[in-house]
Design an enzyme around this catalytic site. Structure first.
Site, mmCIF file in Angstrom:
data_model
loop_
_atom_site.group_PDB
_atom_site.id
_atom_site.type_symbol
_atom_site.label_atom_id
_atom_site.label_comp_id
_atom_site.label_asym_id
_atom_site.label_seq_id
_atom_site.Cartn_x
_atom_site.Cartn_y
_atom_site.Cartn_z
ATOM 1 C CG ASP A 139 58.563 62.083 28.303
ATOM 2 O OD1 ASP A 139 57.946 61.675 29.307
ATOM 3 O OD2 ASP A 139 58.895 61.348 27.357
ATOM 4 C CG ASP A 192 55.482 58.232 21.226
ATOM 5 O OD1 ASP A 192 56.122 59.288 21.083
ATOM 6 O OD2 ASP A 192 55.978 57.207 21.717
#
Length: 261
Positions: free
Chosen positions: A150, A250
């Site tokens: 990420d 998410d």
């Protein structure tokens, strides 16, 4: 060889999701971010029972990264050498691809930055600079290297559901995008962009305002590979399936497939 990355937003909450996904998608290595648990709570026995070795750098409540691999992990490195940081954001290890060739794999959870101009934003840019310096040396030692994770950067407007609404803000600001380009300047390739992709393909959607249902997302999870490794990349895509599960992260997994050397 298949490599994947997934910000699970709490491994304690989503271990079942990880195990289910691995059973359906038996990748050679999976990089995880946002473990949100201390080292001693890492579920290594459950993962080993599923056929995966692991190395990890945990942190209570926040951050934390791991690499899961079908083969033993060697030469493990936690954090960026020489960069003092209490936040657990980097784990690196060498694994062997199915053809026996060693591949250096790095799981990275890059800082969010909170808001442009904030102290956390300055930390983010400084952290990226330190990451680039270390990667430069790592690439010299490991011709086949992939850094997955990420990145908290949407590299271009096509990676943003509403570029006008996000313009100049966190995750898309010019300095953040430049930091991402600086990594590519080391000779790394964004494997997702090696192929034609469906428009509006994202890897993260806000829990609020029905972000996933509206596909109001960002592509901030990336698999970067060195030139030699990228030349063997056969496909790369986002698996949106787990984002529709009950109590999902998410983020969705990103998966890249590489041919033999």
């Amino acid at each position: 060889m298949k490599l994947a990355t997934w910000n699970v937003n709490s491994l304690n909450v989503r271990l079942g999701h990880v195990l289910d996904w691995l059973q359906a998608n038996p990748v050679d290595a999976l990089c995880l971010q946002e473990l949100k648990l201390p080292d001693e709570k890492f579920p290594h026995e459950a993962l080993l029972a599923a056929g995966y070795h692991a190395c990890w750098a945990g942190q209570k409540t926040y951050n934390g990264v791991a690499i899961l691999s079908r083969t033993p992990l060697l030469d493990v490195q936690r954090n960026i050498p020489g960069y003092e940081d209490p936040q657990q954001r980097i784990i690196a290890a060498t694994l062997h691809a199915p053809d026996g060739k060693p591949v250096r794999v790095i799981s990275a959870y890059c800082p969010n930055g909170q808001a442009v101009g904030s102290d956390k934003y300055a930390y983010k840019l400084d952290w990226f600079q330190a990451l680039r310096g270390w990667l430069d040396a790592e690439i010299g030692r490991h011709p086949d290297l992939a850094i997955l994770g990420d990145y908290n950067v949407a590299p271009a407007d096509e990676d943003v559901h509403d570029p006008a609404a996000w313009a100049g803000g966190i995750l898309v600001s010019d300095p953040e995008r430049q930091a991402f380009r600086d990594l590519l300047g080391l000779g790394l390739r964004d494997t997702f962009r090696l192929f034609d992709q469906p428009p509006r393909t994202f890897s993260w959607w806000d829990y609020r305002q029905m972000g996933f249902r509206r596909n109001a997302g960002l592509r901030i999870d990336h698999i970067l590979a060195t030139r030699d490794l990228a030349e063997r990349c056969q496909e790369c895509g986002v698996d949106k399936t787990p984002r529709a599960w009950d109590k999902p992260s998410d983020h969705a997994p990103v998966v890249a497939t590489f041919g033999a050397a």
